[in-house]
Design a protein around this motif. Structure first.
Motif, PDB file in Angstrom:
ATOM      1  N   LEU A  26      17.396  45.020   7.231  1.00 16.22           N
ATOM      2  CA  LEU A  26      15.949  45.135   7.163  1.00 16.22           C
ATOM      3  C   LEU A  26      15.326  44.082   8.063  1.00 16.22           C
ATOM      4  N   LEU A  27      14.412  44.517   8.941  1.00 13.56           N
ATOM      5  CA  LEU A  27      13.770  43.611   9.876  1.00 13.56           C
ATOM      6  C   LEU A  27      12.253  43.794   9.788  1.00 13.56           C
ATOM      7  N   PRO A  28      11.481  42.732  10.024  1.00 12.12           N
ATOM      8  CA  PRO A  28      10.017  42.861   9.928  1.00 12.12           C
ATOM      9  C   PRO A  28       9.445  43.691  11.070  1.00 12.12           C
ATOM     10  N   LEU A  29       8.527  44.599  10.728  1.00 15.31           N
ATOM     11  CA  LEU A  29       7.838  45.413  11.732  1.00 15.31           C
ATOM     12  C   LEU A  29       6.416  45.643  11.220  1.00 15.31           C
ATOM     13  N   VAL A  30       5.624  44.601  11.263  1.00 14.88           N
ATOM     14  CA  VAL A  30       4.295  44.606  10.652  1.00 14.88           C
ATOM     15  C   VAL A  30       3.261  45.145  11.630  1.00 14.88           C
ATOM     16  N   ARG A  31       2.346  45.969  11.135  1.00 13.02           N
ATOM     17  CA  ARG A  31       1.205  46.436  11.933  1.00 13.02           C
ATOM     18  C   ARG A  31       0.182  45.306  11.970  1.00 13.02           C
ATOM     19  N   ARG A  32      -0.062  44.762  13.130  1.00 11.61           N
ATOM     20  CA  ARG A  32      -0.899  43.575  13.254  1.00 11.61           C
ATOM     21  C   ARG A  32      -2.381  43.930  13.368  1.00 11.61           C
ATOM     22  N   PRO A  33      -3.259  43.004  12.971  1.00 13.28           N
ATOM     23  CA  PRO A  33      -4.696  43.239  13.158  1.00 13.28           C
ATOM     24  C   PRO A  33      -5.037  43.309  14.643  1.00 13.28           C
ATOM     25  N   LEU A  34      -6.144  43.978  14.940  1.00 13.13           N
ATOM     26  CA  LEU A  34      -6.586  44.127  16.326  1.00 13.13           C
ATOM     27  C   LEU A  34      -6.756  42.773  17.011  1.00 13.13           C
ATOM     28  N   GLY A  35      -7.260  41.787  16.284  1.00 17.47           N
ATOM     29  CA  GLY A  35      -7.471  40.472  16.877  1.00 17.47           C
ATOM     30  C   GLY A  35      -6.178  39.812  17.312  1.00 17.47           C
ATOM     31  N   ASP A  36      -5.104  40.011  16.555  1.00 15.13           N
ATOM     32  CA  ASP A  36      -3.803  39.462  16.948  1.00 15.13           C
ATOM     33  C   ASP A  36      -3.265  40.155  18.193  1.00 15.13           C
ATOM     34  N   GLU A  37      -3.502  41.468  18.290  1.00 15.09           N
ATOM     35  CA  GLU A  37      -3.068  42.198  19.484  1.00 15.09           C
ATOM     36  C   GLU A  37      -3.819  41.700  20.718  1.00 15.09           C
ATOM     37  N   LEU A  38      -5.117  41.490  20.560  1.00 14.84           N
ATOM     38  CA  LEU A  38      -5.915  40.976  21.667  1.00 14.84           C
ATOM     39  C   LEU A  38      -5.464  39.576  22.054  1.00 14.84           C
ATOM     40  N   ALA A  39      -5.192  38.733  21.060  1.00 12.09           N
ATOM     41  CA  ALA A  39      -4.742  37.369  21.334  1.00 12.09           C
ATOM     42  C   ALA A  39      -3.437  37.363  22.115  1.00 12.09           C
ATOM     43  N   GLU A  40      -2.546  38.315  21.812  1.00  8.01           N
ATOM     44  CA  GLU A  40      -1.283  38.381  22.552  1.00  8.01           C
ATOM     45  C   GLU A  40      -1.533  38.661  24.030  1.00  8.01           C
TER      46      GLU A  40
END
Length: 337
Positions: free
Chosen positions: A266-280
């Motif tokens: 089992l590995l983490p695969l979290v749906r991130r908030p839009l702000g985290d995607e933008l920050a990346e």
């Protein structure tokens, strides 16, 4: 916070300078200028995301809301916030009405932080050709989101046709964890991949880019197995020349990794908030060559990363286009009658 109603660009610049002085002047710590182009109904979403991103990347946030370009009278309203609800930096929310909305750069350019990169993000469907929007031409990085389009897959193809180094798309950002987990599977093996399958809805742009990335990295043509049982990309399957099979399956916020001869993990695969995607995406301000290769492979185009970096602005009046389209429709209707 300062609110200006029916104002001018010069008054906005003066008010921002005054607010900066009263807050201690924070512009010296700005890493970039972030221009956000958004419709009125989605302003709050964009502000929340940009606030999250600006916490990691100090910036001057310039929100541009274009409204009612057919209005006879031009009008500019602005809200200026320094170190307040829109993050620790400086923010200017502008609402432009009438023909002024077609020349947003006249208001935005004087507000850019000098000598720092400029990033433009469209929270919504972007221009078909970014060169027709000066706010895209002036930017070092341009962030779109194919998932916001009526036809996300065609939107990705258009992004490839219109691509210039510095472009990126949030559909690409959303598969960062997928790519990390798939690449990590090859830390302990050098087996050649001979087949690949992506299980996802037929309209999922993340699946299209995942197939493009696998094709560009592995030299295979991944099969797209369409499914209506899952709202987004569900599984990636790889078959190796030595007979091993690797499968990564989404299970809510986790992923199940299966490999021939090994126990499931089992590995983490979290749906991130839009702000985290933008920050990346704000972490890098140079061209993303890997994205260019994946986008090109997804769209069947090559040499995207070799295109000129600089864009040349192409002026197009959407109001004229709408009137022309209405005229054609009316003429067709008359002919049919």
């Amino acid at each position: 916070m300062i609110s200006l109603w029916d104002t001018t660009g010069n008054e906005v610049v003066k008010a921002l300078a005054a607010e900066r002085r009263s807050a201690g002047g924070v512009a010296s710590g700005m890493a970039l200028s972030l221009i956000v182009v958004v419709d009125e109904k989605r302003v709050r979403e964009a502000e929340v995301a940009a606030t999250i991103a600006s916490a990691a990347h100090p910036c001057r946030l310039l929100v541009v809301v274009r409204s009612d370009i057919e209005r006879d009278r031009n009008r500019l309203d602005a809200e200026i916030v320094v170190g307040g609800r829109l993050g620790p930096g400086e923010a200017v929310v502008t609402r432009m009405y009438g023909r002024l909305a077609l020349h947003a750069e006249s208001v935005v350019l004087p507000l850019l932080v000098p000598d720092v990169p400029v990033v433009t993000w469209w929270h919504g469907e972007p221009p078909a050709e970014i060169a027709t929007d000066f706010l895209g031409v002036v930017a070092d990085r341009r962030i779109t989101d194919a998932a916001q389009a009526a036809d996300p897959i065609e939107a990705l193809r258009q992004r490839a046709r219109d691509y210039a180094p510095g472009d990126t798309d949030l559909a690409w950002t959303r598969i960062t964890l997928w790519r990390t987990l798939v690449a990590g599977a090859f830390d302990t093996t050098a087996a050649e991949v001979t087949e690949a399958t992506v299980v996802a809805p037929r309209t999922d742009p993340t699946a299209a880019l995942m197939r493009g990335w696998l094709a560009a990295r592995l030299g295979v043509e991944p099969r797209w197995e369409h499914t209506d049982e899952h709202p987004r990309m569900h599984e990636v399957q790889l078959r190796c020349a030595n007979g091993d099979e690797l499968t990564l399956t989404r299970d809510d916020s986790m992923a199940v990794f299966r490999r021939t001869g090994q126990e499931d993990r089992l590995l983490p695969l979290v749906r991130r908030p839009l702000g985290d995607e933008l920050a990346e995406e704000l972490r890098r301000l140079d061209a993303d060559q890997v994205y260019a290769e994946a986008l090109g492979a997804a769209a069947g185009l090559t040499g995207l990363e070799e295109r000129p970096v600089q864009r040349v602005h192409v002026w197009k009046d959407p109001a004229e286009a709408q009137r022309a389209e209405a005229g054609v429709t009316a003429h067709t209707g008359t002919a049919q009658a």
